[in-house]
Design an enzyme around this catalytic site. Structure first.
Site, PDB file in Angstrom:
ATOM      1  N   ASN A 168       0.734  -1.034  -0.072  1.00 38.84           N
ATOM      2  CA  ASN A 168       0.239   0.293  -0.261  1.00 38.84           C
ATOM      3  C   ASN A 168       0.452   1.181   0.149  1.00 38.84           C
ATOM      4  O   ASN A 168       2.086   1.030   0.677  1.00 38.84           O
ATOM      5  CB  ASN A 168      -0.988  -0.154   0.631  1.00 38.84           C
ATOM      6  CG  ASN A 168      -0.370   0.649   2.287  1.00 38.84           C
ATOM      7  OD1 ASN A 168      -0.679   1.909   2.674  1.00 38.84           O
ATOM      8  ND2 ASN A 168       0.467  -0.206   3.587  1.00 38.84           N
ATOM      9  N   GLY A 223      -0.771   6.708   1.678  1.00 36.15           N
ATOM     10  CA  GLY A 223      -0.251   8.276   2.305  1.00 36.15           C
ATOM     11  C   GLY A 223      -1.188   8.961   2.883  1.00 36.15           C
ATOM     12  O   GLY A 223      -1.496  10.342   2.958  1.00 36.15           O
ATOM     13  N   PHE A 224      -1.767   8.305   4.134  1.00 35.50           N
ATOM     14  CA  PHE A 224      -2.425   8.842   5.162  1.00 35.50           C
ATOM     15  C   PHE A 224      -3.981   9.609   4.477  1.00 35.50           C
ATOM     16  O   PHE A 224      -3.976  11.162   4.952  1.00 35.50           O
ATOM     17  CB  PHE A 224      -1.777  10.075   6.026  1.00 35.50           C
ATOM     18  CG  PHE A 224      -0.683   9.614   6.798  1.00 35.50           C
ATOM     19  CD1 PHE A 224      -0.425   7.934   6.988  1.00 35.50           C
ATOM     20  CD2 PHE A 224       0.282   9.675   7.647  1.00 35.50           C
ATOM     21  CE1 PHE A 224       0.066   7.378   7.822  1.00 35.50           C
ATOM     22  CE2 PHE A 224       0.884   9.581   8.786  1.00 35.50           C
ATOM     23  CZ  PHE A 224       1.109   8.371   8.834  1.00 35.50           C
ATOM     24  N   SER A 258       5.322   5.344   9.206  1.00 33.98           N
ATOM     25  CA  SER A 258       4.679   4.781   7.490  1.00 33.98           C
ATOM     26  C   SER A 258       6.029   4.620   6.116  1.00 33.98           C
ATOM     27  O   SER A 258       6.405   6.208   6.649  1.00 33.98           O
ATOM     28  CB  SER A 258       3.878   5.293   7.319  1.00 33.98           C
ATOM     29  OG  SER A 258       3.048   5.527   6.224  1.00 33.98           O
ATOM     30  N   ASN A 278       5.115   5.655   3.643  1.00 34.91           N
ATOM     31  CA  ASN A 278       4.248   6.740   2.521  1.00 34.91           C
ATOM     32  C   ASN A 278       4.110   8.144   2.507  1.00 34.91           C
ATOM     33  O   ASN A 278       3.525   8.891   2.085  1.00 34.91           O
ATOM     34  CB  ASN A 278       2.656   6.072   1.802  1.00 34.91           C
ATOM     35  CG  ASN A 278       3.347   4.073   1.555  1.00 34.91           C
ATOM     36  OD1 ASN A 278       3.935   3.993   0.887  1.00 34.91           O
ATOM     37  ND2 ASN A 278       1.901   3.581   2.685  1.00 34.91           N
ATOM     38  N   THR A 279       4.895   8.831   3.744  1.00 36.71           N
ATOM     39  CA  THR A 279       4.524  10.319   3.898  1.00 36.71           C
ATOM     40  C   THR A 279       6.179  10.763   3.950  1.00 36.71           C
ATOM     41  O   THR A 279       6.930  10.333   4.809  1.00 36.71           O
ATOM     42  CB  THR A 279       4.035  10.530   4.998  1.00 36.71           C
ATOM     43  OG1 THR A 279       2.576  10.744   4.931  1.00 36.71           O
ATOM     44  CG2 THR A 279       3.934  12.387   5.161  1.00 36.71           C
ATOM     45  N   LYS A 301       5.371   3.393  17.317  1.00 33.07           N
ATOM     46  CA  LYS A 301       5.459   1.958  16.311  1.00 33.07           C
ATOM     47  C   LYS A 301       6.462   2.840  15.015  1.00 33.07           C
ATOM     48  O   LYS A 301       6.251   3.525  15.041  1.00 33.07           O
ATOM     49  CB  LYS A 301       3.884   2.497  15.189  1.00 33.07           C
ATOM     50  CG  LYS A 301       3.799   1.334  14.298  1.00 33.07           C
ATOM     51  CD  LYS A 301       2.491   1.160  13.566  1.00 33.07           C
ATOM     52  CE  LYS A 301       2.336   0.158  12.765  1.00 33.07           C
ATOM     53  NZ  LYS A 301       0.271   0.024  12.270  1.00 33.07           N
ATOM     54  N   ASN A 330       5.680  -1.641  11.608  1.00 29.75           N
ATOM     55  CA  ASN A 330       4.649  -1.069  10.537  1.00 29.75           C
ATOM     56  C   ASN A 330       5.312  -1.904   9.013  1.00 29.75           C
ATOM     57  O   ASN A 330       5.932  -3.101   8.979  1.00 29.75           O
ATOM     58  CB  ASN A 330       5.429   0.288   9.845  1.00 29.75           C
ATOM     59  CG  ASN A 330       4.046   0.905   9.586  1.00 29.75           C
ATOM     60  OD1 ASN A 330       3.277   0.852   8.657  1.00 29.75           O
ATOM     61  ND2 ASN A 330       3.707   2.090   9.777  1.00 29.75           N
ATOM     62  N   THR A 331       4.701  -1.228   8.163  1.00 27.79           N
ATOM     63  CA  THR A 331       5.155  -2.000   6.635  1.00 27.79           C
ATOM     64  C   THR A 331       6.528  -2.111   6.426  1.00 27.79           C
ATOM     65  O   THR A 331       7.175  -1.139   6.608  1.00 27.79           O
ATOM     66  CB  THR A 331       4.481  -1.321   5.674  1.00 27.79           C
ATOM     67  OG1 THR A 331       4.277  -0.054   5.107  1.00 27.79           O
ATOM     68  CG2 THR A 331       2.522  -1.829   5.697  1.00 27.79           C
ATOM     69  N   GLY A 334       2.306  -8.589   5.246  1.00 27.57           N
ATOM     70  CA  GLY A 334       1.431  -9.800   5.378  1.00 27.57           C
ATOM     71  C   GLY A 334       2.412 -10.590   5.035  1.00 27.57           C
ATOM     72  O   GLY A 334       3.841 -10.840   5.795  1.00 27.57           O
TER      73      GLY A 334
HETATM   74  C1  LIG Z   1      -3.591  -1.166   3.858  1.00 31.99           C
HETATM   75  C2  LIG Z   1      -3.096  -1.172   4.877  1.00 31.99           C
HETATM   76  C3  LIG Z   1      -3.350  -0.005   5.438  1.00 31.99           C
HETATM   77  C4  LIG Z   1      -2.361   1.075   6.559  1.00 31.99           C
HETATM   78  N1  LIG Z   1      -2.621   1.733   7.384  1.00 31.99           N
HETATM   79  C5  LIG Z   1      -1.794   1.995   8.090  1.00 31.99           C
HETATM   80  C6  LIG Z   1      -1.748   3.404   8.870  1.00 31.99           C
HETATM   81  O1  LIG Z   1      -2.520   3.837   8.413  1.00 31.99           O
HETATM   82  N2  LIG Z   1      -1.246   3.159  10.022  1.00 31.99           N
HETATM   83  C7  LIG Z   1      -0.015   2.503  10.274  1.00 31.99           C
HETATM   84  O2  LIG Z   1       0.433   2.710  11.735  1.00 31.99           O
HETATM   85  N3  LIG Z   1      -0.222   1.550   9.808  1.00 31.99           N
HETATM   86  C8  LIG Z   1      -0.914   1.332   8.731  1.00 31.99           C
HETATM   87  N4  LIG Z   1      -0.996  -0.194   8.200  1.00 31.99           N
HETATM   88  C9  LIG Z   1       0.153  -1.189   8.838  1.00 31.99           C
HETATM   89  C10 LIG Z   1      -0.827  -2.313   9.063  1.00 31.99           C
HETATM   90  O3  LIG Z   1      -0.699  -1.501  10.763  1.00 31.99           O
HETATM   91  C11 LIG Z   1       0.522  -3.375   9.784  1.00 31.99           C
HETATM   92  O4  LIG Z   1       1.731  -2.732  10.445  1.00 31.99           O
HETATM   93  C12 LIG Z   1       0.808  -4.242   8.681  1.00 31.99           C
HETATM   94  O5  LIG Z   1       0.526  -4.211   7.570  1.00 31.99           O
HETATM   95  C13 LIG Z   1       1.879  -5.934   8.685  1.00 31.99           C
HETATM   96  O6  LIG Z   1       0.978  -6.258   9.777  1.00 31.99           O
HETATM   97  P1  LIG Z   1      -0.332  -7.034   8.620  1.00 31.99           P
HETATM   98  O7  LIG Z   1       1.598  -8.334   8.365  1.00 31.99           O
HETATM   99  O8  LIG Z   1      -0.694  -8.149   9.480  1.00 31.99           O
HETATM  100  O9  LIG Z   1      -1.129  -6.631   7.657  1.00 31.99           O
HETATM  101  C14 LIG Z   1      -1.328  -0.005   6.259  1.00 31.99           C
HETATM  102  C15 LIG Z   1      -1.441  -1.855   6.193  1.00 31.99           C
HETATM  103  C16 LIG Z   1      -1.820  -1.695   6.036  1.00 31.99           C
HETATM  104  C17 LIG Z   1      -2.002  -3.117   4.673  1.00 31.99           C
END
Ligand SMILES: Cc1cc2nc3c(=O)[nH]c(=O)nc-3n(C[C@H](O)[C@H](O)[C@H](O)COP(=O)(O)O)c2cc1C
Length: 366
Positions: free
Chosen positions: A110, A113-114, A173, A175-176, A214, A243-244, A266
């Site tokens: 993803n 971008g907030f 994040s 994305n910012t 985080k 985070n990702t 994932g």
């Molecule tokens: C579509 C999407 C949007 C996300 N948006 C945010 C977000 O707004 N803020 C945040 O801290 N993490 C965000 N994340 C990260 C998740 O909270 C998590 O840290 C990350 O996806 C790893 O967990 P997972 O493998 O179970 O998805 C987002 C993840 C995905 C897939």
């Protein structure tokens, strides 16, 4: 009811553009009458950050960005829900498409971008359900165009204090542009000083709301040393790892989608995020609890996170591929593991594999 709806809808949603499928899932949760889950097994209760969690499985940030469906998520069996990331002012985020599934890898990329409806809209929703109970964390971030980004975290801690059970400061994040610099050196020190000051001020007015940080799974170990050192000095309440990732493992099968810019989550994230969790755990030395997130898609992977150092876990991406049944399966596996080992609670398992994990070869993420 949800199981049936899901069985009917998932094949269809798999064909939809990913962000439309997400909107539809949120709408379905808003309108589907869900029965509360049967009583929680007391073995799953966790006390962390001064909060009593009925079970350790949380909805990670990003699914309910605008605080629309926390109560439906509780009825699906989550022990806590993290709303957000919320920014002070509404902002649209990046242009679409900005959300991609890596089907054969069970991963997601993803670059939203907030996208946020803004703090006032989310506050209104959370205030309207304030008497419903449940542990609702508010994940806060900064507006893209903000001149003083740290002030965006401070102002939202002040704003949401009456309705948030805890806060997560999302400084990770990808994305910012520039956001992750808040994790570094003197800037991180200033960040913590102002945020922890806001926590103190608000706790005098509205009661204590813990503040968690985080972090990104892409930090170097020396950056992690500094972050944990500062977090301990400023007495943050906990950390979320993480985070990702911006990494793209060469072994991803969906090569074409893997080229998309953004954060990968994932299943492909599991090994890296779990290693970073263990690395964080050994550095924190019990000073505060950790939430483990990244690639949890089963009871087995949730248990591995706990043994790597997580007092609580969160998930998001596996809902896309496995559906909501994953929450019940995780809880069942955890209860079985506790019974089998005759443990009084999950606290006895937290971090038991951390030291051994940090001695392994670094996970192959390149
Ligand atoms: C579509 C999407 C949007 C996300 N948006 C945010 C977000 O707004 N803020 C945040 O801290 N993490 C965000 N994340 C990260 C998740 O909270 C998590 O840290 C990350 O996806 C790893 O967990 P997972 O493998 O179970 O998805 C987002 C993840 C995905 C897939």
């Amino acid at each position: 009811m949800m199981g049936l709806l899901e069985a009917l809808a998932r094949p269809l949603m798999g064909l939809m553009e990913a962000e439309n499928a997400h909107r539809l899932a949120v709408r379905a949760l808003q309108w589907t009458p869900l029965v509360p889950p049967a009583g929680e097994d007391a073995l799953l209760a966790v006390r962390a950050f001064g909060i009593n969690f009925p079970n350790p499985v949380g909805m990670a940030a990003g699914f309910d960005k605008h605080g629309e469906v926390p109560d439906a998520l509780f009825r699906l069996g989550f022990g806590f829900v993290e709303v957000g990331t919320v920014t002070p002012l509404p902002q649209p985020g990046n242009p679409r498409p900005r959300l991609f599934r890596l089907g054969s890898d069970e991963g997601v990329i993803n670059r939203l971008g907030f996208n946020s409806e803004g703090a006032q809209a989310v506050l209104r929703r959370l205030a309207a359900r304030a008497n419903c109970g449940g542990i609702v964390g508010v994940n806060v971030g900064a507006n893209k165009e903000s001149i003083d980004r740290i002030a965006d975290y401070v102002s939202q801690i002040e704003l949401f204090a009456p309705v948030a059970t805890y806060f997560t400061c999302n400084i990770s994040s990808p994305n910012t542009p520039g956001l992750r610099e808040l994790q570094q050196g003197k800037v991180f020190d200033e960040f913590l000083s102002r945020v922890i000051d806001a926590r103190a001020r608000m706790s005098r007015q509205t009661g204590i709301a813990p503040v968690l940080i985080k972090i990104a799974p892409d930090l170097s170990l020396s950056e992690l040393d500094d972050i944990v050192g500062a977090a301990r000095r400023y007495r943050v309440d906990g950390m979320i790892v993480g985070n990702t990732t911006v990494a793209r493992p060469s072994w991803l099968r969906d090569r074409e989608t893997a080229q998309e810019a953004g954060g990968l989550s994932g299943r492909p994230l599991f090994a890296l995020a779990t290693r970073m969790l263990a690395e964080t755990f050994v550095r924190v030395e019990g000073a505060f609890p950790l939430i483990g997130v990244g690639g949890i898609d089963s009871g087995k992977t949730a248990l591995a996170k706990i043994k790597a150092g997580a007092s609580l876990v969160q998930l998001y991406s596996s809902l896309v591929f496995r559906g909501v049944g994953v929450v019940a399966e995780i809880k069942k596996t955890l209860v079985e593991a506790l019974r089998e080992g005759q443990h009084a609670g999950l606290a006895e398992l937290v971090g038991m594999d951390a030291a051994a994990l940090t001695a392994e070869a670094w996970p192959d993420i390149k």
